[in-house]
Design an enzyme around this catalytic site. Structure first.
Site, PDB file in Angstrom:
ATOM      1  N   ALA A 143      44.134   8.091  24.748  1.00  0.00           N
ATOM      2  CA  ALA A 143      45.598   8.202  24.827  1.00  0.00           C
ATOM      3  C   ALA A 143      46.304   7.072  24.076  1.00  0.00           C
ATOM      4  CB  ALA A 143      46.018   8.214  26.291  1.00  0.00           C
TER       5      ALA A 143
ATOM      6  N   ARG B 108      53.721   7.326  11.479  1.00  0.00           N
ATOM      7  CA  ARG B 108      55.050   7.937  11.308  1.00  0.00           C
ATOM      8  C   ARG B 108      56.018   6.925  10.716  1.00  0.00           C
ATOM      9  NH1 ARG B 108      54.438   9.508  16.760  1.00  0.00           N
ATOM     10  NH2 ARG B 108      53.275  11.443  16.820  1.00  0.00           N
TER      11      ARG B 108
ATOM     12  N   CYS C 208      42.996  14.246  32.151  1.00  0.00           N
ATOM     13  CA  CYS C 208      43.752  14.744  33.306  1.00  0.00           C
ATOM     14  C   CYS C 208      43.382  16.192  33.637  1.00  0.00           C
ATOM     15  CB  CYS C 208      45.255  14.630  33.043  1.00  0.00           C
ATOM     16  SG  CYS C 208      45.718  13.008  32.390  1.00  0.00           S
TER      17      CYS C 208
ATOM     18  N   TYR D 122      72.772  22.807  41.074  1.00  0.00           N
ATOM     19  CA  TYR D 122      72.533  23.581  42.294  1.00  0.00           C
ATOM     20  C   TYR D 122      72.691  25.079  42.061  1.00  0.00           C
ATOM     21  CZ  TYR D 122      73.533  26.195  46.470  1.00  0.00           C
ATOM     22  OH  TYR D 122      73.515  27.173  47.415  1.00  0.00           O
TER      23      TYR D 122
END
Ligand SMILES: Cc1cc2nc3c(=O)[nH]c(=O)nc-3n(C[C@H](O)[C@H](O)[C@H](O)COP(=O)(O)OP(=O)(O)OC[C@H]3O[C@@H](n4cnc5c(N)ncnc54)[C@H](O)[C@@H]3O)c2cc1C
Length: 555
Positions: free
Chosen positions: A14, A25, A46, A431
């Protein structure tokens, strides 16, 4: 930006791959080489528990990127089966061994990333090196367990340790039809949780047929010609097991760094500054081999997690290519699934906060994750911890079947931003009936803690209530629920005064007593508490999390 800078990275899961990809990059010209002693790279550890149970059948899904991918996409050279044996900082070179040929060579670098990760702890006890003892860390370790299960068809497995890997493995062994026992030295499962929260997990494990042996550590593994057949605990119990999964935690791989003179921190991981540079300039460390620090306390902590490793790797990539980006530290936010429960925590537990000397306020909030009338939801528990001095939220633990991940991440965000307890109610959360309640359980938690901190509507935990029973002051416990609920089960010694009749009956109560109110989860208990406080009673407490919480812990 640095031109033609030579970057070497040790480790390619990782942190190492994140650092390298970010550096690329930012810089087309940097020469980037990753050395990896394994043959698998950039994989998802994982996913391993689900790979073991064949829920994920295609190994390739866990290892989506290979050496060619890194070359084509990023122009990064990944040399697998290449172990770095030594770092010589004075000369800025590495001694690397090609494991296929046995030959060694020197690799110069200008900037170095140590991303050597962590290794499972295997205790030095008899039998720990038997062939049917499986630490789960790499794809190959999962391959070995998978093959063993396929060939030996074991009936019974023991998992030593009950952290998140132990929990995930328990679910996946049960999925395979293997009778599973968990041996845990601590008196609770998932020792990173508070004991009262862990009770929810323990109950769920037992409901799913997992045997628990808590408060008893591993002492030895008895072996015969086929390997381990019995786990021996510190108290002398003998537990039959056809194989053992060793899941008692990981230790950072720091030997290479230490021998190069790089400072190791108090947690045992590589010490880094806020730019993730080690004690030697130009050498960075990231991921499970590196120390992190708490975003709450500023103290060094060790958070060996994929989420943290990726973040640290990216920051190292930035800083190697001209940026000065600070790592802001972590909260140890983590979540795992065990059967139908999601279990998450972020920030400090009550135990940790008290241990660090905080003056702590605690709330247990048991609420539906969505409108109860909309199908498919369930109740879940939030336990939140706040600092009475500053009014800051210090941590939250969330356990339940639905909506846990969302609440956990809102807590992590709010704690990171230092939102005061009294402001949580104001967070504008979305909500609709399938997703939440009109006041989301997170904002509710803020309200409960703000009431505790600012209004003096005090909560009492089930533990504290039990302690008060032996105190000098008279104690009156009032159940304010319906007669049916009271008849079906109550807190030991509670009298029954339904909420609707409390105003008329306040005269019956001793104003000098400690009065404890409760309902099922806290809301009506709080209403009763307010009636009594408004009638001049001074010492009134509402049971944190109500009868449901008390019953889970004491019933
Ligand atoms: C079963 C399991 C489930 C997990 N689940 C989660 C989860 O749900 N969420 C989460 O956040 N985290 C999870 N994790 C943790 C996560 O996988 C790790 O935090 C992450 O892999 C750390 O990445 P890393 O690059 O720092 O270290 P590692 O993954 O340990 O990789 C380090 C690499 O360095 C190589 N290396 C070491 N020394 C040398 C050397 N001298 N020369 C060359 N190469 C070397 C090693 O071979 C290794 O490949 C899980 C881990 C496991 C095992």
């Amino acid at each position: 930006m640095e031109d033609q800078i030579q970057i070497a990275v040790i480790g390619s899961v990782a942190a190492g791959t994140s650092a390298a990809a970010k550096a690329r990059r930012n810089s087309e010209s940097a020469r980037i080489t990753i050395f990896e002693k394994d043959t698998d790279i950039s994989y998802s550890a994982c996913g391993l528990p689900y790979y073991v149970s064949d829920m994920i059948t295609d190994r390739k899904l866990l290892t989506p990127r290979d050496v060619d991918f890194f070359k084509e996409r990023y122009n990064i050279d990944v040399l697998t089966s290449h172990e770095v044996l030594q770092i010589t900082p004075e000369e800025k070179h590495l001694k690397v061994q090609n494991q296929a040929t046995g030959q060694t060579f020197q690799q110069p670098y200008e900037l170095l990333v140590i991303a050597t990760g962590a290794s499972p702890i295997v205790p030095p006890i008899p039998g720990a090196d038997a062939p049917n003892v499986f630490p789960i860390r790499t794809i190959k370790s999962a391959d070995s367990l998978k093959l063993f299960i396929k060939q030996s068809k074991p009936a019974r497995g023991a998992i030593v340790g009950s952290g998140f890997i132990g929990m995930e493995m328990a679910e996946n062994l049960v999925r395979l039809g293997i009778q599973t026992v968990i041996v845990e030295k601590a008196a609770q499962v998932v020792p990173s949780l508070d004991a009262d929260v862990a009770k929810w997990v323990e109950k769920h494990l037992i409901e799913n047929g997992v045997e628990l042996l808590l408060g008893d550590g591993l002492a030895a593994l008895n072996t015969n010609e086929s390997g381990v057949y019995q786990v021996i605990t510190e108290s002398g119990k003998m537990i039959p097991a056809d194989f053992v999964i060793m899941a008692i935690g990981v230790k950072p791989n720091v030997a290479l760094a230490r021998s190069a003179g790089i400072a190791i921190g108090e947690t045992g991981a590589i010490k880094v500054d806020k730019y993730l540079e080690t004690s030697i300039k130009g050498i960075y460390a990231a991921g499970d081999c590196a120390e992190s620090f708490s975003r709450i306390t500023g103290r060094p902590v060790y958070y060996p997690q994929g989420s943290t490793a990726n973040k640290m790797g990216r920051i190292v990539g930035q800083n190697m290519t001209g940026a000065r980006e600070e790592f802001l530290g972590g909260l140890g936010t983590r979540i795992f699934k065990v059967f139908d429960l999601a279990v998450g925590q972020s920030g400090l537990t009550e135990r940790e906060a008290r241990g660090l000397g905080y003056e702590v306020a605690v709330a247990h909030n048991i609420k539906p994750n969505q409108q109860p009338y909309y199908p498919g939801g369930s109740e879940f528990l939030i336990k939140a911890v706040a600092d009475r001095q500053t009014g800051n939220m210090l941590g939250a633990q969330v356990v339940g079947s639905h909506g846990v991940d969302k609440r956990l991440d809102v807590f992590a965000t709010g704690i990171s931003l230092g939102i005061k307890v009294k402001e949580w109610f104001q967070i504008d959360l979305g909500y609709a009936p399938p997703y939440s309640t009109t006041k989301d359980p997170v904002t509710y938690t803020g309200m409960i803690l703000a009431n505790e901190l600012e209004r003096g509507t005090h909560l009492i935990t089930p533990d504290e209530l039990e302690r008060r029973r032996s105190g000098d002051r008279p104690l009156v416990i009032i159940d304010v629920r319906s007669p049916e609920e009271y008849a079906a089960g109550r807190v030991t010694g509670a009298i029954h005064i339904p909420l609707a009749t409390l105003r008329q009956r306040v005269g019956e109560l001793d104003p000098e007593a400690d009065i404890v109110t409760y309902c099922n989860a806290g809301t009506s208990g709080n209403a009763a508490q307010n009636i009594l406080l408004n009638n001049g009673f001074k010492s009134v407490y509402n049971i944190s999390g109500g009868y449901k919480n008390w019953k889970m812990l004491k019933g």
